[in-house]
Scaffold this active site. Sequence first.
Site, PDB file in Angstrom:
ATOM      1  N   ASP A  42       0.882  -1.165   0.000  1.00  0.00           N
ATOM      2  CA  ASP A  42       0.000   0.000   0.000  1.00  0.00           C
ATOM      3  C   ASP A  42       0.927   1.224   0.000  1.00  0.00           C
ATOM      4  O   ASP A  42       2.125   1.127   0.299  1.00  0.00           O
ATOM      5  CB  ASP A  42      -0.931  -0.002   1.206  1.00  0.00           C
ATOM      6  CG  ASP A  42      -2.112   0.958   1.000  1.00  0.00           C
ATOM      7  OD1 ASP A  42      -2.091   1.744   0.031  1.00  0.00           O
ATOM      8  OD2 ASP A  42      -3.051   0.927   1.814  1.00  0.00           O
TER       9      ASP A  42
HETATM   10  C1  BGC Z   1      -4.899   3.451   0.206  1.00  0.00           C
HETATM   11  C2  BGC Z   1      -5.060   2.417  -0.888  1.00  0.00           C
HETATM   12  C3  BGC Z   1      -4.982   3.084  -2.226  1.00  0.00           C
HETATM   13  C4  BGC Z   1      -3.656   3.828  -2.323  1.00  0.00           C
HETATM   14  C5  BGC Z   1      -3.469   4.561  -3.638  1.00  0.00           C
HETATM   15  C6  BGC Z   1      -3.667   4.292   0.017  1.00  0.00           C
HETATM   16  O1  BGC Z   1      -3.634   5.353   0.894  1.00  0.00           O
HETATM   17  O2  BGC Z   1      -4.867   2.820   1.465  1.00  0.00           O
HETATM   18  O3  BGC Z   1      -6.280   1.745  -0.746  1.00  0.00           O
HETATM   19  O4  BGC Z   1      -5.116   2.164  -3.253  1.00  0.00           O
HETATM   20  O5  BGC Z   1      -3.588   4.787  -1.285  1.00  0.00           O
HETATM   21  O6  BGC Z   1      -4.291   5.647  -3.729  1.00  0.00           O
END
Ligand code: BGC
Length: 802
Positions: A299
Amino acid sequence: MNSKTRPRAARRTPSLRTLTLAVLLGSSAAASAQTTAPLPQLGKASLKEVLAALTPEEKVKLVVGMGFYPSGFPAGMLPPGDPGDDKIPEKVPGAAGRSHAIARLGIPSLTLSDGPAGVRIDAIRKGDSTKTFYATAFPVATLLASSWDTTLVYRVGVAFGSEVRAFGIDVLLGPGMNIHRNPLGGRNFEYYSEDPVVAGSMAAALVNGVESNGVGTSVKHFAVNNQEFNRMMLNSAVSERALREIYLKGFQLAVARSQPWTVMSSYNLVNGTYTSQSPDLLTTLLRQEWGFKGLVMTDWYGGKDPVAQLKAGNDLLMPGTAAQTQAILAALKSGQLTPAQLDANVTRVLELVLKSPTFKGAVYSSQPALKADAAVARQAAAESMVLLRNEAQALPLAAGRKVALFGNTSYNLIAGGTGSGDVNRAYTISPAQGLREAGFAVDATLTDAYGQYLRAEKAKLPKTKGLLDPAPVIAEMAPSDALVQQAQANDVALITIGRSAGEGGDRQVANDFDLTAAEQALLKQVSTAFRAQGKKVVVVLNVGGVVEVASWRSLADAILLAWQPGQEGGYALADVLSGKTNPSGKLATTFPMAYKDVPYASEFPGKALPGSTGTNNSLMGRPSANTYNEGIYVGYRYYNTFKVKPAYEFGYGLSYSSFTYGKLQLSAPTLAGKITASLSVTNSGKVAGKEVVQLYVHAPAGKLAKPESELKAFAKTGLLQPGQSQTLRFTLTAADVASYNTAAESWIADAGTYTVRAGGSSLAIKQTATFTVPKEVVVKKSRPLLVPQAPIAEMKAPAQAK
Ligand code: BGC
């Protein structure tokens, strides 16, 4: 790309640094860098040849993304990507991430984009005032799960994936499929259910639909990411049994049924190790036990140690920082990271690239079929809304009725949640518009009053600072008595209650899970006024997560749970209210009587560790912990085992029709291999409708305590006309009824008599049948993985009846 079009830089001799590092590592890169033979090109040469031609620096580039440069974050707040990457124009502005290209070897950059309810990219592009780039906002995941209809969710996936492809995106960052452990989880709307069988089935259906377009998905957040509180440093302490049976099971099902292109590891730690740095999770379980063949990415900025991440099997570090690149290069030099390990990670990146539409040269229009996809979104929403209450058949509303519409969200529908789960859509159909277009007469005086109020309140909202700083929900308008009085001339009152939440914070009990004072006052005021005239009151819940209903439901004749139904929500709502669509959604998450009924309610979402400094927040936060003392007793597994009566139980949902169940028949009295359960369902009502049949199993008291019952399978009928029947079939195997026995390190189906219960909810059981497992079956042997740092004092179930 052929050698003629190869960029000039490709023919340059490698830098001294490259050579030194290559020699140091004994890699074959030095040899290939010095040769004049044509460079191997991805897709034409073998992966082995491409790997051999990559310099160590290039390999590191491939496992570290190109950085993240969103607007709305103060300068210096986000760690920078590799120097210069921010200057390379984005293929799809607003997409969340990119992988590095290595042009000389024919390796393109991939584009990755959120999110779980629709493609999240910028709708307006700098320097392009002639076009817009809106995507369809589909209903949120919690709504989709309430359909209990994997065919429908697959269809949503097909439409959704066609937009991913149309926008030139390679991998969709979704679906999200964490368990609804607690109703306050800020991102629950992005997730399906409190039950892993529902979550896994829905995720697999969505993945299969999206990927049928030749694009990838990223099933997230793996795993145990059930809260937003200090999410980047929160340690979830969970027993091995609860992990396997609740928090990992859905992912396991999704992998088995859809083999997604990628999985996204989560931010949190589990039992002391960041998930993104856990070989137990990413290699032993995911790859070796479950057979996952794809790539794992982190993530965004998740985890701490990039080298440990690569070693654990986390192949792509997103969005990628210069510091990670440096740390990995240093580890290669010192021998802390072996070239073989890096090659394994790079190979998986290259395998992903090979499958991608970008690599295949897919032509993309940036013009998805918005109209057709809107129709899919509308149907999905209408088929999934849950009718919670319908006294004296208050619904459906007869054609042409005059409707007094109260509640801000009647005019300003909340289509979905905030943060990366949001979608930049062209429009949102409000309930007012939906009802009007369906031929109802919507009170004009109320429409004007709400319009004025909302315009004035919107103007006062603070300017948001970007993705994780959503605008607050506007407080409910308090209509004057005169306004309500004039509205009494209508045939029926409809009150909407709205909630918004999302990435960056968990929900609160006061004024969020519980209704606000203004909402309670509105319900009372309108209900009293309308009922005094013998008129009915309908409440519509436009929420992303569970709210308290028990204290006020008697004020409503009907309650329709519309969830956050996407951009077509107003139309879908009118479809259900008018009876054009007979509601067939059922709860995939329990509505408890009160927040305090949730197990370990007061412990959620965890605590900062003693002595830890910093502030609690979801962006970076501080070291924190949360112990999952309820073990496997999550959701209905808790309520039904501990006999805590919920307001509306798991699996519950009404219809405008009614259904009778024929005898539940099992293909054999004992389980050898598999058992087929079948039963026929008849529409015994007056209108056409669909029924969701849920198959629960009550296990015998064996070595382990078992929940009162567990969902093992489900199916939805087609549209049954009055009097029409359909036979549904389900299969059960030993694996389906096995529990994880930690002492034996195995999935075991205990010997004894199992009761199969078929019903319209977890409590409305209509038919039962039994089978036996004559001798304990060891379904799968494992080994201790993700072991808690200290024993967890889990709650004990009351003694189980045989
Ligand atoms: C989130 C993810 C997301 C990623 C990209 C993160 O902060 O937890 O779910 O896909 O950002 O935007």
